[in-house]
Design a protein around this motif. Structure first.
Motif, PDB file in Angstrom:
ATOM      1  N   GLU A   1     -12.349   8.838  17.896  1.00 41.62           N
ATOM      2  CA  GLU A   1     -12.705   9.355  18.999  1.00 41.62           C
ATOM      3  C   GLU A   1     -11.532  10.496  18.099  1.00 41.62           C
ATOM      4  O   GLU A   1     -12.230  12.055  18.014  1.00 41.62           O
ATOM      5  CB  GLU A   1     -11.809   8.983  20.011  1.00 41.62           C
ATOM      6  CG  GLU A   1     -12.172   7.325  20.910  1.00 41.62           C
ATOM      7  CD  GLU A   1     -11.926   8.162  22.066  1.00 41.62           C
ATOM      8  OE1 GLU A   1     -12.494   7.605  22.891  1.00 41.62           O
ATOM      9  OE2 GLU A   1     -10.740   9.024  22.163  1.00 41.62           O
TER      10      GLU A   1
ATOM     11  N   PHE B   1     -14.459  12.374  16.109  1.00 45.48           N
ATOM     12  CA  PHE B   1     -15.992  13.042  16.901  1.00 45.48           C
ATOM     13  C   PHE B   1     -15.367  14.141  17.398  1.00 45.48           C
ATOM     14  O   PHE B   1     -15.876  15.667  17.460  1.00 45.48           O
ATOM     15  CB  PHE B   1     -15.602  12.252  17.954  1.00 45.48           C
ATOM     16  CG  PHE B   1     -16.298  13.115  19.037  1.00 45.48           C
ATOM     17  CD1 PHE B   1     -15.826  12.945  20.466  1.00 45.48           C
ATOM     18  CD2 PHE B   1     -18.532  12.673  19.145  1.00 45.48           C
ATOM     19  CE1 PHE B   1     -16.601  14.260  21.062  1.00 45.48           C
ATOM     20  CE2 PHE B   1     -18.761  13.038  19.725  1.00 45.48           C
ATOM     21  CZ  PHE B   1     -18.376  14.472  21.146  1.00 45.48           C
ATOM     22  N   TYR B   2     -13.676  14.377  17.325  1.00 48.75           N
ATOM     23  CA  TYR B   2     -13.358  15.535  18.240  1.00 48.75           C
ATOM     24  C   TYR B   2     -13.386  17.036  17.055  1.00 48.75           C
ATOM     25  O   TYR B   2     -13.251  17.516  17.013  1.00 48.75           O
ATOM     26  CB  TYR B   2     -11.825  15.343  18.835  1.00 48.75           C
ATOM     27  CG  TYR B   2     -12.193  15.041  20.551  1.00 48.75           C
ATOM     28  CD1 TYR B   2     -11.122  13.401  20.623  1.00 48.75           C
ATOM     29  CD2 TYR B   2     -12.498  15.840  21.356  1.00 48.75           C
ATOM     30  CE1 TYR B   2     -11.504  13.057  21.942  1.00 48.75           C
ATOM     31  CE2 TYR B   2     -12.985  15.070  21.831  1.00 48.75           C
ATOM     32  CZ  TYR B   2     -12.754  13.917  22.851  1.00 48.75           C
ATOM     33  OH  TYR B   2     -12.441  13.232  24.480  1.00 48.75           O
TER      34      TYR B   2
ATOM     35  N   ALA C   1     -16.013  17.884  16.166  1.00 44.68           N
ATOM     36  CA  ALA C   1     -16.910  18.458  18.090  1.00 44.68           C
ATOM     37  C   ALA C   1     -15.886  19.940  17.456  1.00 44.68           C
ATOM     38  O   ALA C   1     -17.208  21.087  17.930  1.00 44.68           O
ATOM     39  CB  ALA C   1     -16.158  17.933  18.720  1.00 44.68           C
TER      40      ALA C   1
ATOM     41  N   ILE D   1     -21.741  14.075  13.850  1.00 41.22           N
ATOM     42  CA  ILE D   1     -21.380  13.549  14.853  1.00 41.22           C
ATOM     43  C   ILE D   1     -23.132  12.562  15.276  1.00 41.22           C
ATOM     44  O   ILE D   1     -22.209  11.504  16.276  1.00 41.22           O
ATOM     45  CB  ILE D   1     -21.454  14.049  16.502  1.00 41.22           C
ATOM     46  CG1 ILE D   1     -20.638  15.544  16.331  1.00 41.22           C
ATOM     47  CG2 ILE D   1     -21.208  14.410  17.417  1.00 41.22           C
ATOM     48  CD1 ILE D   1     -20.521  16.434  16.906  1.00 41.22           C
ATOM     49  N   TYR D   2     -23.897  12.795  15.129  1.00 38.88           N
ATOM     50  CA  TYR D   2     -25.482  11.560  15.185  1.00 38.88           C
ATOM     51  C   TYR D   2     -24.791  10.120  14.758  1.00 38.88           C
ATOM     52  O   TYR D   2     -24.715   8.642  14.684  1.00 38.88           O
ATOM     53  CB  TYR D   2     -26.661  12.711  14.359  1.00 38.88           C
ATOM     54  CG  TYR D   2     -27.130  13.656  15.375  1.00 38.88           C
ATOM     55  CD1 TYR D   2     -27.886  13.961  14.770  1.00 38.88           C
ATOM     56  CD2 TYR D   2     -26.170  14.177  16.653  1.00 38.88           C
ATOM     57  CE1 TYR D   2     -28.575  15.126  15.308  1.00 38.88           C
ATOM     58  CE2 TYR D   2     -27.569  14.571  17.304  1.00 38.88           C
ATOM     59  CZ  TYR D   2     -27.838  15.261  16.691  1.00 38.88           C
ATOM     60  OH  TYR D   2     -28.320  16.613  17.793  1.00 38.88           O
TER      61      TYR D   2
ATOM     62  N   LEU E   1     -22.571   8.466  16.681  1.00 40.51           N
ATOM     63  CA  LEU E   1     -23.632   8.284  17.865  1.00 40.51           C
ATOM     64  C   LEU E   1     -23.789   7.339  17.220  1.00 40.51           C
ATOM     65  O   LEU E   1     -25.152   6.762  18.148  1.00 40.51           O
ATOM     66  CB  LEU E   1     -23.609   8.936  18.026  1.00 40.51           C
ATOM     67  CG  LEU E   1     -22.964   9.849  19.448  1.00 40.51           C
ATOM     68  CD1 LEU E   1     -23.634  11.325  19.913  1.00 40.51           C
ATOM     69  CD2 LEU E   1     -22.282   9.004  20.246  1.00 40.51           C
ATOM     70  N   ASN E   2     -23.953   6.364  16.556  1.00 34.82           N
ATOM     71  CA  ASN E   2     -24.926   5.361  15.622  1.00 34.82           C
ATOM     72  C   ASN E   2     -26.761   5.399  15.755  1.00 34.82           C
ATOM     73  O   ASN E   2     -27.025   4.818  16.376  1.00 34.82           O
ATOM     74  CB  ASN E   2     -24.912   3.870  16.267  1.00 34.82           C
ATOM     75  CG  ASN E   2     -24.655   2.942  15.944  1.00 34.82           C
ATOM     76  OD1 ASN E   2     -24.591   2.707  15.249  1.00 34.82           O
ATOM     77  ND2 ASN E   2     -24.312   1.874  16.586  1.00 34.82           N
TER      78      ASN E   2
END
Lengths: 655, 98, 185
Positions: free
Chosen positions: C3, C6-7, C10, C43-44, C47-48
């Motif tokens: 996370e 990710f952030y 992002a 990010i992709y 997201l696996n």
């Protein structure tokens, strides 16, 4: 024969169609037109005689209705095209067809050289059609067809020589003033339908006394509206102004329409609806009062007119006033009697004047003079050139002045006696009597003046013209003779008891006037009162004649060209008290202003053209202009709109 | 499972793309903002593919392909307009004015 | 741990995008957009979807953005006057974007749990394990055949026809672009 009464209408209608076709296709076929035009009238007169004989042998108590066809079946209102044959309508039938035939015959000679000969007879026949529908109609709507139709024919015939603007204007004036009266007739019809639920005359007689309270506002209003129609058609105050102008038409037209028949339609209407007038005493007094006033007023104007036809026109207005005085008083038979005798002597006077004008025209035509052939100041001493015409017109003059034993004496005397008698119960009738008596004096005076100026004294027409003045040919003088006889012996129609007669006309009409007699019984004077009244009337007549004769011939009369302008009171009277000018200022100009400024510029141009038509166009343009920013060609704007739409869809689908 | 935040990021990027489309006058930059929007959508497809299967990835595949084709053609058009008007400013592209 | 990463990415993506849309210079805007795409690729991966991440970098950042830069340089748009539109447009933008954001964030309520409970209320619902079965199938396929294989199976089997059509689309796009950009047709 009674069931064939429709022939009296069909024959002149046929004449109209034939003459009309001839006038459009071959106007030169004057012989055919003469035979058809006069022939159909003669045929109609014979049928009328047949109908009258039928009724004479079996006088009916109820009117005979001859049903022709179903005209307006509308729910509760069922109006048939039907003719009512009773004592009153047969008298009118005889007068119209009889005097009409004579005038048609006279016209053959009078209008012989006119290029519109066929058109003239077509219109004249059409007029007789409508007049007979008016007289024979069994209900108000059918009568109204005739009422309006005679107005139309009057317009067509007054403006017969329409190339001259004066004549066309006179025709228009007659029609428009008549229309004001028609409004009154229509209002009365509506009210009658509303209160009685029927529009037939028999229905009116049956239901009138039951449903209308005597003296109530409804019946007074109905009768006053009906009388408004009468003032228009029969030229009473205030709607009489069209009649003197109507003299612009050919003289036989003046004789037929504006003396003998059309203008008497109002009197006929009052007699026909006598039950209503008996139920409304106030209206009857109004009728009598206006009649008396008109009689006196018109007589004063006639004193100072120089055109021979104008004098006779005002005389007609005055005599119609007498008839209305008679029927207003409740003496319906007397009114009818005077209607008949007036038809005789007034037609005679007009046709005689026609003969004089005919001769003067020929005289001036031969010498290429432009003097007025109708101005009495250009005449004079015609007795030696036109003796037959003179004597016949003299008979008519004596009749109209009320000299016994001529017809006018009996009829006029009855009316004055009735007015006097009514004065016992309603004192205002004494005033009416006085006015009638004064009018009688003036009538005699101006008629004597007319005769003196035209036939007596020295001739003012001119040296060369004199050789062309003579009596009219027999086709014109023949009818004059017949009318002269009728004017002389017409009194036999209804001789009063004091000379040993049986008041035949009054008894004949009784079944028709009975409904009114139920409410009001007029007591005619008897004995010494009656003789006194008769004597007074005769004395007045004689005095008037003598005074007129002497006053006219006292000084030499200048010709029209040399005459000095009128001054003072004479001028006011000569200009008919400026009534036309007053009407023009008070009524005509405001109406014209209203229609021009308000209705034309305001409503038509402003509202209808401006707001409605152009306004709608401008509104559409405006809407389009409002929408035009959407199409700027700017991609940026399109993107914004696109995204707004997408957002909206997103909201609709997901939100 | 990062579904929530990923979708949130996708929303934010999409909104930024819309804002860019509305704000920029340069046609090429406008195009780039449209590509940004497409990327945001790709992200949400990928995020949801965890739940709904490989069809999410296949969609992304196709979106990218079509975006490439569209970019090529669109830029060719812009070049054509530039040759005509010597400018790529949106204000000057108004021949469809009504 | 994921996370946080990710952030981070992002944030990078959002900042790059914001800067992209606000740059005066088109070249700068293009480069910031490239930065956004790289962040998205990262990010992709988180997201696996590793294959997609690779495609993103190769196609989007590598081909499309390069094309953009070529065109910018071809048209010589380097010097930049401000081309952000006027205040009325800014106001309209704020309104529209605001509404859009509200709309989109309202859709964020659809967490998997909520989706599952809504699925459960459908009339034809029978088996709870059938919810989101496709995702599990994909993960198993990914474990069995590798990330590329997981995409390849549906692509060449279920979505074969759209695949072929897309290839034709690309052909058309090439021809169209060449024709449109030529000097003389």
């Amino acid at each position: 024969m009674t069931s064939l009464v429709w022939l009296t209408v069909a024959l002149p209608l046929l004449g109209f169609l034939v003459n009309g076709a001839v006038s459009l296709r071959r106007p030169q076929a004057k012989n055919l037109v003469s035979w058809v035009g006069v022939g159909v009238l003669a045929g109609a007169f014979l049928v009328s005689l047949g109908v009258f004989t039928d009724l004479w042998q079996h006088p009916p108590h109820q009117p005979i209705i001859v049903n022709l066809w179903r005209w307006l079946p509308v729910g509760a209102l069922q109006i048939d095209m039907a003719f009512q044959v009773d004592q009153l309508s047969t008298v009118m039938l005889l007068v119209v067809t009889g005097v009409g035939s004579l005038i048609h015959l006279f016209s053959v000679g009078y209008m012989k050289e006119d290029p519109g000969y066929a058109r003239y007879f077509a219109y004249l026949n059409l007029f007789v059609v409508f007049m007979l529908v008016l007289v024979l109609g069994s209900s108000f709507p059918v009568m109204f067809i005739g009422w309006e139709g005679v107005g139309l024919c009057s317009y067509l015939l007054i403006g017969f020589w329409f190339n001259d603007k004066v004549n066309a204007d006179a025709g228009k004036k007659a029609f428009i003033v008549n229309r004001i009266g028609d409004f009154g007739f229509l209002m009365a019809m509506f009210m009658i339908w509303n209160s009685l639920g029927t529009l037939t005359f028999t229905g009116m007689v049956a239901k009138g006394p039951a449903l209308l309270a005597p003296g109530s506002a409804t019946v007074t209003a109905i009768t006053l509206f009906l009388f408004l129609g009468c003032t228009g058609k029969s030229a009473q105050i205030p709607l009489y102004t069209w009649l003197p102008d109507a003299m612009a038409g050919p003289t036989p037209v003046s004789a037929l329409i504006h003396a003998a028949t059309m203008v008497t339609a109002g009197v006929y209407l009052v007699i026909r609806t006598n039950v209503l007038f008996a139920l409304a005493p106030l209206s009857s007094t109004v009728v009598a009062g206006i009649g008396a006033l008109t009689a006196l007023f018109a007589a004063t104007i006639g004193l100072r007119q120089y055109d021979i036809k104008k004098v006779l026109a005002y005389s007609t207005v005055s005599q119609l006033g007498y008839m209305f005085l008679g029927v207003g008083t409740g003496a319906y038979a007397s009114g009818l009697f005077h209607l008949a005798t007036h038809a005789f002597f007034k037609a005679l006077l007009f046709l005689g004047a026609g003969s004089v004008i005919y001769a003067m025209h020929h005289a001036y035509h031969a010498t290429h003079s432009h003097a007025d052939a109708q101005d009495m100041r250009n005449m004079g001493g015609l007795k030696q050139y036109m003796p037959l015409t003179f004597w016949l017109m003299a008979i008519a003059t004596l009749a109209i002045a009320g000299i016994p034993p001529f017809s006018g004496f009996f009829s006029k005397d009855e009316i004055l006696a009735a007015a006097f008698a009514r004065g016992e119960t309603t004192p205002i009738y004494y005033v009416f009597y006085g006015m009638g008596l004064a009018a009688a004096l003036l009538t005699a005076f101006y008629m004597a003046r007319l005769m003196a100026m035209t036939f007596l004294g020295s001739n003012r027409t001119g040296e060369q013209e004199r050789s062309h003045l003579h009596d009219a040919p027999w086709v014109m003088t023949g009818p004059l003779v017949v009318l002269g006889v009728l004017s002389a012996i017409g009194g036999l129609l209804s001789l009063p008891p004091f000379v040993g007669g049986s008041a035949a006309l009054e008894h004949w009409i009784e079944p028709v006037t009975a409904p009114a007699s139920a409410f009001f019984r007029l007591e005619m004077p008897h004995g010494s009162t009656e003789l006194f009244l008769v004597g007074a009337a005769v004395l007045i007549g004689v005095a008037g004649l003598l005074a007129g004769w002497k006053a006219t011939l006292r000084r030499p009369i200048p010709t029209a060209a040399d005459a000095p302008a009128e001054t003072g009171l004479a001028r006011v009277v000569n200009r008919k008290y400026y009534v036309d000018e007053i009407y023009d200022a008070i009524i005509v100009r405001p109406v014209v202003w209203l229609s021009r400024m308000v209705l034309w510029k305001g409503v038509d141009q402003g509202v209808v053209d401006g707001a409605a038509v152009n306004g709608t166009a401008r509104f559409s343009r405006g809407l389009g202009w409002l929408g035009s920013p959407l199409q700027t060609g700017q991609v940026g704007v399109y993107i914004v709109l696109f995204l707004v739409g997408a957002l909206w869809i997103l909201h609709a689908v997901a939100g | 499972m990062l579904l929530g935040p990923a979708l949130g990021l996708s929303a934010v990027l999409f909104s930024l793309g819309v804002a860019g489309v509305l704000l920029r006058r340069n046609a090429i930059v406008l195009f780039m903002c449209i590509e940004l929007m497409l990327n945001a959508v790709n992200l949400s497809f990928v995020a949801l593919a965890q739940l709904h299967g490989a069809s999410g990835y296949v969609m992304v595949f196709f979106v990218m392909t079509v975006a490439a084709a569209e970019a090529a053609v669109g830029l060719a058009i812009i070049i054509g307009i530039f040759r005509h008007k010597q400018s790529v400013d949106l204000r000057n592209i108004n021949l469809l004015r009504g | 741990m994921t996370e946080v990463v990710f952030y981070l990415f992002a944030l990078a993506a959002v900042v790059s995008a914001a800067l992209c849309i606000l740059q005066k210079n088109p070249v700068s805007a293009a480069l910031w957009l490239v930065s956004t795409m790289f962040s998205l690729a990262a990010i992709y991966v988180l997201l696996n979807a590793q294959f997609i991440a690779a495609i993103q970098v190769l196609v989007y950042a590598g081909a499309i953005m390069v094309l953009f830069l070529f065109v910018i340089m071809l048209l010589n748009l380097g010097h930049a006057e401000s081309d952000i539109r006027g205040p009325s447009t800014v106001a309209a933008t704020l309104v529209i974007v605001g509404l859009l954001s509200i709309e989109l964030f309202a859709l964020l309520q659809y967490t998997p749990r909520r989706l599952a409970s809504e699925f459960a209320q459908w009339p034809t619902f029978t088996d709870p394990s059938t919810v989101f079965v496709a995702g599990q199938v994909t993960q198993q396929a990914g474990a069995a055949r590798g990330v590329v294989g997981a995409v390849a199976a549906p692509l060449f089997q279920v979505y074969l026809i759209p695949f072929e059509i897309t290839s034709i689309l690309l052909l058309v796009a090439i021809v169209g672009a060449v024709v449109l950009a030529k000097r003389k047709v």
